[in-house]
Design an enzyme around this catalytic site. Sequence first.
Site, PDB file in Angstrom:
ATOM      1  N   ASP A  13     -10.536 -57.334  23.687  1.00  0.00           N
ATOM      2  CA  ASP A  13     -11.836 -56.677  23.545  1.00  0.00           C
ATOM      3  C   ASP A  13     -11.827 -55.904  22.234  1.00  0.00           C
ATOM      4  O   ASP A  13     -10.756 -55.627  21.675  1.00  0.00           O
ATOM      5  CB  ASP A  13     -12.108 -55.741  24.730  1.00  0.00           C
ATOM      6  CG  ASP A  13     -13.599 -55.513  24.973  1.00  0.00           C
ATOM      7  OD1 ASP A  13     -14.429 -55.969  24.160  1.00  0.00           O
ATOM      8  OD2 ASP A  13     -13.938 -54.870  25.985  1.00  0.00           O
ATOM      9  N   ASP A  14     -13.003 -55.564  21.768  1.00  0.00           N
ATOM     10  CA  ASP A  14     -13.088 -54.808  20.521  1.00  0.00           C
ATOM     11  C   ASP A  14     -12.670 -53.363  20.717  1.00  0.00           C
ATOM     12  O   ASP A  14     -11.997 -52.787  19.871  1.00  0.00           O
ATOM     13  CB  ASP A  14     -14.499 -54.882  19.922  1.00  0.00           C
ATOM     14  CG  ASP A  14     -15.600 -54.401  20.857  1.00  0.00           C
ATOM     15  OD1 ASP A  14     -15.348 -54.190  22.063  1.00  0.00           O
ATOM     16  OD2 ASP A  14     -16.747 -54.240  20.385  1.00  0.00           O
ATOM     17  N   ASP A  28     -13.390 -47.658  25.577  1.00  0.00           N
ATOM     18  CA  ASP A  28     -14.053 -46.372  25.362  1.00  0.00           C
ATOM     19  C   ASP A  28     -13.746 -45.456  26.535  1.00  0.00           C
ATOM     20  O   ASP A  28     -12.707 -44.815  26.591  1.00  0.00           O
ATOM     21  CB  ASP A  28     -15.553 -46.608  25.180  1.00  0.00           C
ATOM     22  CG  ASP A  28     -16.326 -45.383  24.725  1.00  0.00           C
ATOM     23  OD1 ASP A  28     -15.873 -44.247  24.972  1.00  0.00           O
ATOM     24  OD2 ASP A  28     -17.398 -45.540  24.127  1.00  0.00           O
TER      25      ASP A  28
END
Length: 195
Positions: A128-129, A132
């Site tokens: 995943d980028d 968070d």
Amino acid sequence: MRILSFLRRGTPAAAPRVAARPAASPLARAEANPAKTFPVSWDELHRHSRALAWRLIELGPWQGIIAVTRGGLVPAAIVARELDVRLVDTVCISSYAARERGAVDSERGAIEVLKRVAGDGAGHLIIDDLVDTGETARIVRDMLPSAHFATVYAKPAGRPLVDTFVTEVSQDTWILFPWDIEPQFAPPIASMRGK
């Protein structure tokens, strides 16, 4: 090269869990505190994704890669190329929604799993980028508990849920990915302060 105070490079370490706050839109965050945005260019994303591949190569071999859509698609393609992995699948999750059709900002919505992957993830990389708050990562981790979870960027609240990452940013920093922004005039920081 001087690294900004809200940006650290490293591997995950034990960190206290931070209570998730309601997410503001990218536009609202950028306007409220311009020093806490972190724009990422295509070149930087490519370089950081290759750095992720360097960290992962010794941990393989990998049977396949599972990209978390949509943010993980570009990093997964780069990592797949660098590690010569030909099997790439997706877990499709929706967690942000535009306030209205055509709006430039978004807000955190209910997390919806649109597509799953069979199995427990053994021998696979999840890419995943960003991790968070960890809400999306927790769902993916529960689906694929045996997979190795890697992200390009990590924030403190979600960091304990990933196995490998490249760059850590503070929880209150909004990362502006290249697919979400376009070049435009930016006023000098001094002009934004109430003189």
